[in-house]
Write a protein that holds these residues in place. Structure first.
Motif, PDB file in Angstrom:
ATOM      1  N   LYS A 175       0.903  -1.147  -0.033  1.00 43.72           N
ATOM      2  CA  LYS A 175      -0.057  -0.019  -0.084  1.00 43.72           C
ATOM      3  C   LYS A 175       0.924   1.034  -0.025  1.00 43.72           C
ATOM      4  O   LYS A 175       0.271   2.424   0.051  1.00 43.72           O
ATOM      5  N   ILE A 176       2.016   1.188  -0.017  1.00 46.52           N
ATOM      6  CA  ILE A 176       2.960   2.391  -0.336  1.00 46.52           C
ATOM      7  C   ILE A 176       3.321   2.540  -1.746  1.00 46.52           C
ATOM      8  O   ILE A 176       3.848   1.602  -2.483  1.00 46.52           O
ATOM      9  N   GLN A 177       2.783   3.280  -2.084  1.00 44.88           N
ATOM     10  CA  GLN A 177       3.007   3.975  -3.684  1.00 44.88           C
ATOM     11  C   GLN A 177       3.345   5.197  -3.829  1.00 44.88           C
ATOM     12  O   GLN A 177       3.435   6.070  -3.182  1.00 44.88           O
ATOM     13  N   TYR A 178       3.788   5.579  -5.200  1.00 48.61           N
ATOM     14  CA  TYR A 178       4.123   6.846  -5.687  1.00 48.61           C
ATOM     15  C   TYR A 178       2.905   7.511  -6.186  1.00 48.61           C
ATOM     16  O   TYR A 178       2.126   6.746  -6.791  1.00 48.61           O
ATOM     17  N   LEU A 179       3.000   8.868  -6.124  1.00 47.78           N
ATOM     18  CA  LEU A 179       1.747   9.683  -6.764  1.00 47.78           C
ATOM     19  C   LEU A 179       2.265  10.440  -7.872  1.00 47.78           C
ATOM     20  O   LEU A 179       3.076  11.067  -7.778  1.00 47.78           O
ATOM     21  N   ILE A 180       1.177  10.488  -8.922  1.00 47.40           N
ATOM     22  CA  ILE A 180       1.720  11.391 -10.134  1.00 47.40           C
ATOM     23  C   ILE A 180       0.603  12.647  -9.969  1.00 47.40           C
ATOM     24  O   ILE A 180      -0.628  12.439 -10.032  1.00 47.40           O
ATOM     25  N   HIS A 181       1.247  13.520 -10.007  1.00 48.07           N
ATOM     26  CA  HIS A 181       0.639  14.985  -9.625  1.00 48.07           C
ATOM     27  C   HIS A 181       1.008  15.939 -10.896  1.00 48.07           C
ATOM     28  O   HIS A 181       2.218  16.123 -11.209  1.00 48.07           O
ATOM     29  N   CYS A 182      -0.213  16.436 -11.440  1.00 48.64           N
ATOM     30  CA  CYS A 182      -0.248  17.324 -12.457  1.00 48.64           C
ATOM     31  C   CYS A 182       0.059  18.613 -12.094  1.00 48.64           C
ATOM     32  O   CYS A 182      -0.786  19.200 -11.030  1.00 48.64           O
ATOM     33  N   GLN A 183       1.073  19.531 -12.205  1.00 49.66           N
ATOM     34  CA  GLN A 183       1.616  20.781 -11.862  1.00 49.66           C
ATOM     35  C   GLN A 183       0.517  21.720 -12.534  1.00 49.66           C
ATOM     36  O   GLN A 183       0.486  23.094 -12.183  1.00 49.66           O
ATOM     37  N   TRP A 184      -0.290  21.703 -13.629  1.00 46.29           N
ATOM     38  CA  TRP A 184      -1.117  22.682 -14.146  1.00 46.29           C
ATOM     39  C   TRP A 184      -2.471  22.614 -13.567  1.00 46.29           C
ATOM     40  O   TRP A 184      -3.010  23.367 -13.162  1.00 46.29           O
ATOM     41  N   CYS A 185      -3.174  21.433 -13.612  1.00 43.55           N
ATOM     42  CA  CYS A 185      -4.460  21.341 -13.138  1.00 43.55           C
ATOM     43  C   CYS A 185      -4.724  20.763 -11.702  1.00 43.55           C
ATOM     44  O   CYS A 185      -5.867  20.693 -11.183  1.00 43.55           O
ATOM     45  N   GLU A 186      -3.582  20.323 -11.072  1.00 40.69           N
ATOM     46  CA  GLU A 186      -3.807  20.018  -9.610  1.00 40.69           C
ATOM     47  C   GLU A 186      -4.391  18.450  -9.794  1.00 40.69           C
ATOM     48  O   GLU A 186      -4.899  18.038  -8.782  1.00 40.69           O
ATOM     49  N   GLU A 187      -4.448  17.931 -10.954  1.00 39.55           N
ATOM     50  CA  GLU A 187      -5.186  16.503 -10.922  1.00 39.55           C
ATOM     51  C   GLU A 187      -4.116  15.608 -10.368  1.00 39.55           C
ATOM     52  O   GLU A 187      -2.762  15.857 -10.504  1.00 39.55           O
ATOM     53  N   ARG A 188      -4.393  14.303  -9.766  1.00 37.59           N
ATOM     54  CA  ARG A 188      -3.549  13.391  -9.146  1.00 37.59           C
ATOM     55  C   ARG A 188      -4.054  11.955  -9.153  1.00 37.59           C
ATOM     56  O   ARG A 188      -5.254  11.891  -9.213  1.00 37.59           O
ATOM     57  N   ILE A 189      -3.376  11.136  -9.182  1.00 40.27           N
ATOM     58  CA  ILE A 189      -3.611   9.720  -9.175  1.00 40.27           C
ATOM     59  C   ILE A 189      -2.362   8.789  -8.954  1.00 40.27           C
ATOM     60  O   ILE A 189      -1.284   9.266  -9.296  1.00 40.27           O
TER      61      ILE A 189
END
Length: 709
Positions: free
Chosen positions: A478-492
């Motif tokens: 359950k320890i994972q990395y997060l992809i964060h968009c720096q333009w629209c603040e979307e994340r997954i």
């Protein structure tokens, strides 16, 4: 006679000369003239015959500002703290006048023009040799007085004496120890080397309202200890408990909410099994452990630990103050026997050792870690001997690193890469949980997160320990990395897989990478990717807060329950136990059993990760709807939605950002309509809504282009 003038003072007289601080006489007060030089020349030397006793000189008049200050308080001032440059010059004459002319002649300003050699009162003799008065005046003015720090009419001059111990340095085969220059604080008597640090140190005193000097406040000093009361528990604190020194105990009234929510956690755990062996690893004043023992009684066996000797003494005093028996190294104190006759409420074991050593030696059911700053140095020891299904609570106060203000510190302590985002508080909570999970996995243990709270000045994480390598493996997944968009603040969260993906930006729901050149996203983590709340345990905590009358923590626990279920407050069934007194003990016990049975099913319902700030995604030129109405609109659209304690204007939902913005635009009103009632814009089609959302994203990206590229 010149050699006699330069002769050093005996050690005892030299100390007295450094501490003695004369007060300058006013200009109107005449100073008696010194004796003739011939009489001084004919005086017997110390080697030949003892010097005759000098007649007591008249005491100099105090200045109006210090007229009411007693002599004991005045003597606490260091010799480097003076009002005028002339006071330093006269201080040099006083230091040498004890051997030659006496104090009466040292205060005469005519001596400044003589050709006699003088030494600097703030420099050692090996650093500054005796010189004439003119050279000494230039030395005092250009070195000590020029770079002094001014405060309340006084000057804190730089001091070169051996007041501050400096570690010796090895140069070649010789050991050399240089005396470092430093300043003496007029308030707390601390020694600080740099002038800029001294200015910041004094500024912090002023911001806290401590503008009275210690030697002035000594005349009106309050009692050494003060008794405070919190949750029917009396504690004795020191006079400077809010700004303690290294040897003092610290008590923070702002952490009252933290102490109450931890108490509810322990009370809920005590309903499962009794008795519990509990540890407050960093006791300070012992307020938290005292509340456990006083209100839970025989259900807990409390151990309060602290490495500071003064804190251990204060904890023992607070135990006697609350009629609790103290056990030190498995032996009861004699004072505890006298208290037992009066009727003690329980016993508390007080230990003085390093927290890591104590947690390695003994096993506990409940461990609370609240050090100063980060807790990562104590996690391995905490999970080494904690019992199965026990609870470990971690309070981290290093918010500068967790809130992405000091990113290099977060990388050093937690091994995590973070940036400042709109959901930075939940990001901080997931960073701490990930560190706790890794420490548990190293000990072949897994964790179940009961709740995680991130407020303004602390991050609290409470986990249940699950023994076994299988639980450890499930936790590590359950320890994972997060992809964060720096333009629209979307994340997954990044998908699991052994293959390296060519374009990880495709996992994001947004299309920012396709419409803009370059790198638009950043990889954050590693983070905890699973749930942060256990609904069943939170409901039991709410029952305990109602039972013990902790009104301050109830709104926070209710918000955590809404957030864990991801439902609006109007649809949540948590209001049922609010009439606890009317339902009776039988119904309350049945509700506790039912909530305990539903704990596993509640834990399986994972809430959506992270949240959106409604102000961050507002549309330009549009008035947003009310927050409650917008929550209802998202719920009617078929999405899970709730408020969050991380952000008062944050909304936790499983809706994608594009749907979130389209619904926000649909129920917003144009700014130019003035007082037009809020409602859906019927004339706007779905295509127009999507176009406006894309245009708003593009406008914000174009406006912040110079900042991001």
């Amino acid at each position: 006679m010149e050699n006699m003038a330069e002769e050093e003072l005996p050690p005892q007289e030299e100390e007295e000369a450094q501490v003695r601080v004369p007060t300058p006489a006013p200009d109107s007060a005449p100073v008696p003239a010194p004796a003739a030089d011939s009489a001084l020349d004919s005086a017997p030397t110390p080697d030949s015959a003892p010097a005759p006793a000098l007649a007591p000189a008249p005491a100099p008049a105090l200045s109006p500002s210090l007229a009411s200050v007693p002599e004991e308080a005045e003597s606490k001032r260091h010799i480097s703290i003076q009002r005028r440059l002339a006071d330093l010059e006269k201080l040099a004459l006083v230091t040498e006048g004890d051997d030659d002319d006496g104090p009466a002649s040292s205060l005469n300003s005519e001596n400044l023009g003589t050709e006699k050699s003088h030494t600097c009162p703030l420099c050692p003799k090996e650093k500054f040799r005796a010189c004439s008065s003119q050279k000494l005046r230039r030395h005092l003015q250009n070195l000590h007085w020029k770079i002094s720090v001014e405060f309340e009419g006084y000057r804190m001059c730089i001091c070169h004496l051996a007041c501050r111990p400096v570690k010796p340095t090895i140069v070649g085969e010789q050991i050399s120890s240089k005396l470092g220059a430093h300043y003496h604080c007029i308030i707390c008597s601390a020694t600080i080397t740099r002038r800029t640090d001294m200015l910041g140190h004094v500024k912090r005193h002023v911001n806290k309202g401590e503008t009275k000097s210690r030697y002035i406040a000594a005349s009106t000093a309050k009692s050494s200890n003060e008794i405070l009361k919190e949750a029917d528990t009396d504690i004795q604190v020191g006079p400077n408990y809010s700004i303690p020194q290294k040897t003092d105990s610290y008590f923070n009234p702002k952490m009252k909410l933290n102490r109450q929510i931890i108490f509810c956690t322990l009370a809920a755990l005590a309903e499962e099994r009794k008795p519990l062996e509990c540890l407050d690893a960093f006791g300070a004043t012992g307020i938290m452990g005292l509340q456990w023992a006083k209100h839970l009684g025989n259900a807990v066996k409390v151990t309060i630990n602290d490495l500071n000797e003064n804190s251990v003494t204060l904890i023992q005093k607070n135990c006697h103050l609350n009629k609790l028996k103290v056990v030190v190294d498995s032996e009861e104190k004699e004072e505890g026997d006298a208290l037992e006759e009066d009727g003690t409420l329980g016993d508390i074991q007080v230990t003085r050792m390093d927290a890591n050593v104590l947690m390695h030696l003994r096993s506990f059911d409940f461990i609370h870690l609240d050090p100063f700053g980060t807790s990562v140095n104590y996690l391995d020891s905490a999970f080494r001997n904690v019992r199965n299904l026990g609870i470990v609570s971690v309070t981290s106060t290093d918010i500068s690193s967790l809130y992405a203000k000091a990113q290099h510190v977060a990388r050093r302590h937690y091994g995590c890469n973070i940036v400042r985002t709109e959901y930075y508080k939940e990001l901080a909570a997931r960073i701490v949980v990930a560190a706790v999970a890794r420490a548990a996995a190293r000990c072949n243990k897994g964790i179940e997160v009961l709740f995680a709270v991130a407020l303004e000045h602390f991050v609290l994480v409470v986990v249940r320990v699950l023994r076994g390598p299988t639980s450890a493996d499930e936790t590590a997944k359950k320890i994972q990395y997060l992809i964060h968009c720096q333009w629209c603040e979307e994340r997954i969260f990044q998908k699991d897989g052994n293959m390296v993906e060519e374009n990880p930006y495709r996992q994001l729901p947004c299309n920012c990478h396709g419409s803009m050149p370059g790198k638009t996203a950043i990889e954050l983590g590693p983070l905890w990717s699973s749930s942060l709340f256990n609904t069943g345990f939170l409901k039991r905590m709410l029952l305990e807060s109602l039972h013990h009358g902790l009104d301050d923590v109830q709104p926070l626990i209710k918000t955590l329950i809404f957030e864990s279920e991801c439902t609006p407050q109007s649809q949540c069934s948590v209001h049922a136990p609010s009439n606890l007194n009317k339902q009776g003990k039988r119904k309350s016990s049945e509700m506790i059993i039912n909530t305990a049975k539903k704990q596993k099913t509640d834990a399986s319902a994972v809430h959506p990760p992270f949240y959106y700030n409604i102000h961050r995604h507002s549309i330009k030129g549009m008035n947003m709807p009310k927050l409650k109405k917008f929550l209802c609109c998202l719920s009617q659209a078929g999405f899970r939605v709730s408020r969050t304690h991380f952000d008062p204007m944050g909304i936790r939902t499983d809706a994608p950002l594009m749907q979130f913005k389209s619904i926000l635009l649909k129920y917003s009103t144009p700014t130019y309509t003035g007082g037009q009632s809020e409602g859906p814009m019927q004339s706007v089609s779905e295509d127009t809504v999507a176009d406006r959302v894309e245009m708003s994203v593009a406008d914000k990206a174009e406006a912040s282009g110079c900042r991001r590229w």
